[in-house]
Structures are given as C-alpha cells and as structure tokens.
Design a protein around this motif. Structure first.
Motif, PDB file in Angstrom:
ATOM      1  N   SER A 141       0.463  -0.879   0.013  1.00  0.00           N
ATOM      2  CA  SER A 141       0.050   0.211  -0.196  1.00  0.00           C
ATOM      3  C   SER A 141       0.942   1.419  -0.218  1.00  0.00           C
ATOM      4  CB  SER A 141      -1.033   0.111   1.143  1.00  0.00           C
ATOM      5  OG  SER A 141      -0.147   0.257   2.724  1.00  0.00           O
ATOM      6  N   THR A 142       0.238   2.414  -0.538  1.00  0.00           N
ATOM      7  CA  THR A 142       0.764   3.551   0.177  1.00  0.00           C
ATOM      8  C   THR A 142      -0.490   4.640  -0.009  1.00  0.00           C
ATOM      9  OG1 THR A 142       0.458   3.944  -2.685  1.00  0.00           O
ATOM     10  CG2 THR A 142       2.057   3.009  -2.311  1.00  0.00           C
ATOM     11  N   SER A 145      -2.869   4.898  -2.241  1.00  0.00           N
ATOM     12  CA  SER A 145      -3.962   3.820  -2.595  1.00  0.00           C
ATOM     13  C   SER A 145      -4.747   3.227  -1.277  1.00  0.00           C
ATOM     14  CB  SER A 145      -3.015   2.698  -2.894  1.00  0.00           C
ATOM     15  OG  SER A 145      -2.682   1.955  -1.293  1.00  0.00           O
ATOM     16  N   ASN A 146      -3.975   3.819  -0.496  1.00  0.00           N
ATOM     17  CA  ASN A 146      -5.052   4.241   0.885  1.00  0.00           C
ATOM     18  C   ASN A 146      -6.613   5.374   0.969  1.00  0.00           C
ATOM     19  OD1 ASN A 146      -3.762   2.021   1.965  1.00  0.00           O
ATOM     20  ND2 ASN A 146      -2.591   3.621   3.854  1.00  0.00           N
ATOM     21  N   ALA A 148      -7.371   6.442  -2.028  1.00  0.00           N
ATOM     22  CA  ALA A 148      -8.432   5.604  -2.960  1.00  0.00           C
ATOM     23  C   ALA A 148      -8.965   4.792  -2.087  1.00  0.00           C
ATOM     24  CB  ALA A 148      -7.369   5.112  -4.269  1.00  0.00           C
ATOM     25  N   ARG A 149      -8.467   3.898  -1.397  1.00  0.00           N
ATOM     26  CA  ARG A 149      -9.395   2.798  -0.827  1.00  0.00           C
ATOM     27  C   ARG A 149     -10.290   3.403   1.087  1.00  0.00           C
ATOM     28  NH1 ARG A 149     -12.826  -0.219   0.058  1.00  0.00           N
ATOM     29  NH2 ARG A 149     -12.489  -2.347   0.148  1.00  0.00           N
ATOM     30  N   ASN A 157       1.020   3.218   5.896  1.00  0.00           N
ATOM     31  CA  ASN A 157       1.164   2.207   4.822  1.00  0.00           C
ATOM     32  C   ASN A 157       2.331   1.842   4.026  1.00  0.00           C
ATOM     33  OD1 ASN A 157       2.752   4.314   2.536  1.00  0.00           O
ATOM     34  ND2 ASN A 157       1.029   5.786   3.776  1.00  0.00           N
ATOM     35  N   HIS A 224      -3.888  -4.832   1.881  1.00  0.00           N
ATOM     36  CA  HIS A 224      -3.539  -4.895   0.334  1.00  0.00           C
ATOM     37  C   HIS A 224      -4.395  -3.697   0.103  1.00  0.00           C
ATOM     38  CE1 HIS A 224      -2.608  -6.513  -3.062  1.00  0.00           C
ATOM     39  NE2 HIS A 224      -1.419  -6.783  -3.027  1.00  0.00           N
ATOM     40  N   PRO A 225      -3.736  -3.084  -1.231  1.00  0.00           N
ATOM     41  CA  PRO A 225      -4.362  -2.235  -1.694  1.00  0.00           C
ATOM     42  C   PRO A 225      -5.710  -2.742  -2.348  1.00  0.00           C
ATOM     43  CG  PRO A 225      -1.904  -1.507  -2.708  1.00  0.00           C
ATOM     44  CD  PRO A 225      -1.973  -3.349  -1.891  1.00  0.00           C
TER      45      PRO A 225
END
Length: 269
Positions: A141-142, A145-146, A148-149, A157, A224-225
């Motif tokens: 994860s980045t 991505s966090n 976005a989620r 992350n 995980h993303p």
C-alpha cells in the motif's frame, strides 16, 4: 491502434521464443510441488530465537543469518504482510520480485520456491507455507492507494513504513525495492486483470522463510491495496526468528528448478 505486419511478426516470434524457454526451464521442475503445510504445525522445540508482535499498520525489521528462518504467522486473523530485504554485507543487493517471478516462470509462490536478489543469488527459500497465496505483482500500500480505498483519513501504509525503516537502518527511499506481500491472494484472470481470491487465507496461516545468506529483513503489516474489506483494521501479526533445520542434499528449494540450482551456485561463489 493498427499493428503493422512486421510488428505482429516480431511479437509472435518473441512469444514463441518465450514459450520455448519456459518449456525448457519447467521440464526440470518436479511434476508437482508439495501441497500446503498443515495449519498448526509447530516449530521444533528450542528452535525459536526471537518473537515479535507487529501491530496492525506498523512495521519491524530484523537481521537474519544464513541458516536461520523467519515465520510470519497470522495468529490473530487474516492480514497481509509486505516484505523487502537487503544483503547484510552490501545493501545494494536487494530482494527482487521481478527476477523471482521471471526466473521461476511463475508468480505463484509457495513451498518449494525461492526468492532471488537482483544479483542472481537466492535470498530465501520458502520451506513451509499454508496457503500458497501471495502477491508478487501488485506490491504494498501507498498513501495514494489508502486514499483511494479509505478516503482522506491519514492511515499508515507500507511505502511510508519502509521509508521510515530504511532511514533507521542508515538507508533512504532509493534503497527500497518493490515489496512482496504474503497472504495477499491476488491472481490474474484470462484477460490479464488482477483478482482478489476471497477466503484464501485465515487465522493460523503462516509461511517459513529460510535465509540463504546474511540478511536484513523489513516487514510491514498494512492492508493490501486490493483487500476488499471496507474498514482499515489489520490485526497484529507474529514474526518468529528461528533456527531452521539444515537442508538435505535433495532439499526441494535447492533442486526444484535449474534456475534455483544456478542461484545457489551463485551463492556459493
């Protein structure tokens, strides 16, 4: 976009050559690798050297001597654990998941496979594994991505965890290779799209990684993303450093493929 006849021929020739090389490599592999290790398999009595609990969202690193091993254990529930590693003698030699996949002709990592460095040497052997469901394609994860989620809430992350750990080790973000993520059941479908396989991991799953050289290993316990769970709630993960049994002459990880044999020959040099 229209592809020229010359370009199409070039693509077809490369594909043909790839399939030839893949067939040549795989014919030396065993007909079938072992099935998953049974959950609940205990370490040999007295083998444990150190045990650590990694809280959800956090990270940890440890030295690992050749012949020692690391058990990553989902003792508290399903989680995804990302990993990077460096040679203890030269941090410019790093875990390389692209070569790990390319050299073994598969992204399906499990018991009997090895993990390569970017110098063609074997860093780890996967000596036990309860799932065979790990991600060698997407990465950890980045911050992006966090967001976005989970939205704009600031959450820990894997990318930032590894930057912090690298700084503690006297390295920086240029020294961070792409991560492998254990217990992240990602596969590709017939169209090449990434898919998350629900139900492929559970509490009690573990993987045992035997070090084949002296290493520094960093782990990050973040979702995980592609994890479909709506909430950011990773449980703690147990990491146990232990003395691995000495490999036999016919050790599966050392003999499963001609590429693995060559990797261990590089280690010996």
């Amino acid at each position: 976009m229209t592809v020229s006849v010359e370009t199409q021929k070039f693509i077809e020739e490369n594909k043909r050559r790839y399939e030839e090389l893949k067939a040549a490599g795989q014919q030396h592999a065993p007909k079938a690798l072992p099935g998953p290790t049974p959950r609940g398999t205990l370490l040999p009595e007295g083998a444990a050297i150190h045990a650590e609990t990694i809280p959800g969202g956090w990270y940890w690193s440890t030295p690992l001597k050749a012949g020692e091993a690391l058990r990553i254990h989902l003792a508290h529930g399903p989680a995804a654990v990302s990993m990077i590693a460096w040679s203890d003698s030269d941090a410019s030699e790093r875990l390389n998941y692209a070569d790990t996949v390319k050299v073994q002709w598969t992204s399906a990592l499990g018991k009997g496979r090895v993990l390569f460095s970017d110098m063609g040497r074997v860093m780890f052997s996967l000596i036990e594994d309860t799932t065979g469901m790990h991600d060698a394609l997407v990465g950890g994860s980045t911050p992006a991505s966090n967001r976005a989620r989970y939205g704009e809430t600031v959450l820990r992350n894997t990318r930032d965890n590894f930057i912090l750990e690298a700084l503690k080790l006297g390295l920086d973000k240029r020294d961070i290779p792409p991560a492998l993520t254990f217990f992240a059941p990602v596969r590709t479908d017939a169209d090449g799209n990434f898919r998350w396989i629900d139900g492929a991991r559970q509490q009690g799953d573990f993987v045992d990684l035997r070090a084949e050289m002296d290493l520094i290993v960093a782990l990050s316990n973040c979702p995980h993303p592609m994890d479909p769970a709506p909430d950011y709630a990773p449980p703690p993960v147990e990491a146990i450093r232990f003395q691995a049994p000495a490999p036999a002459a016919d050790d599966l990880c050392r003999t499963a493929t001609i590429e693995a044999v060559r990797g261990f020959e590089n280690n010996a040099r």
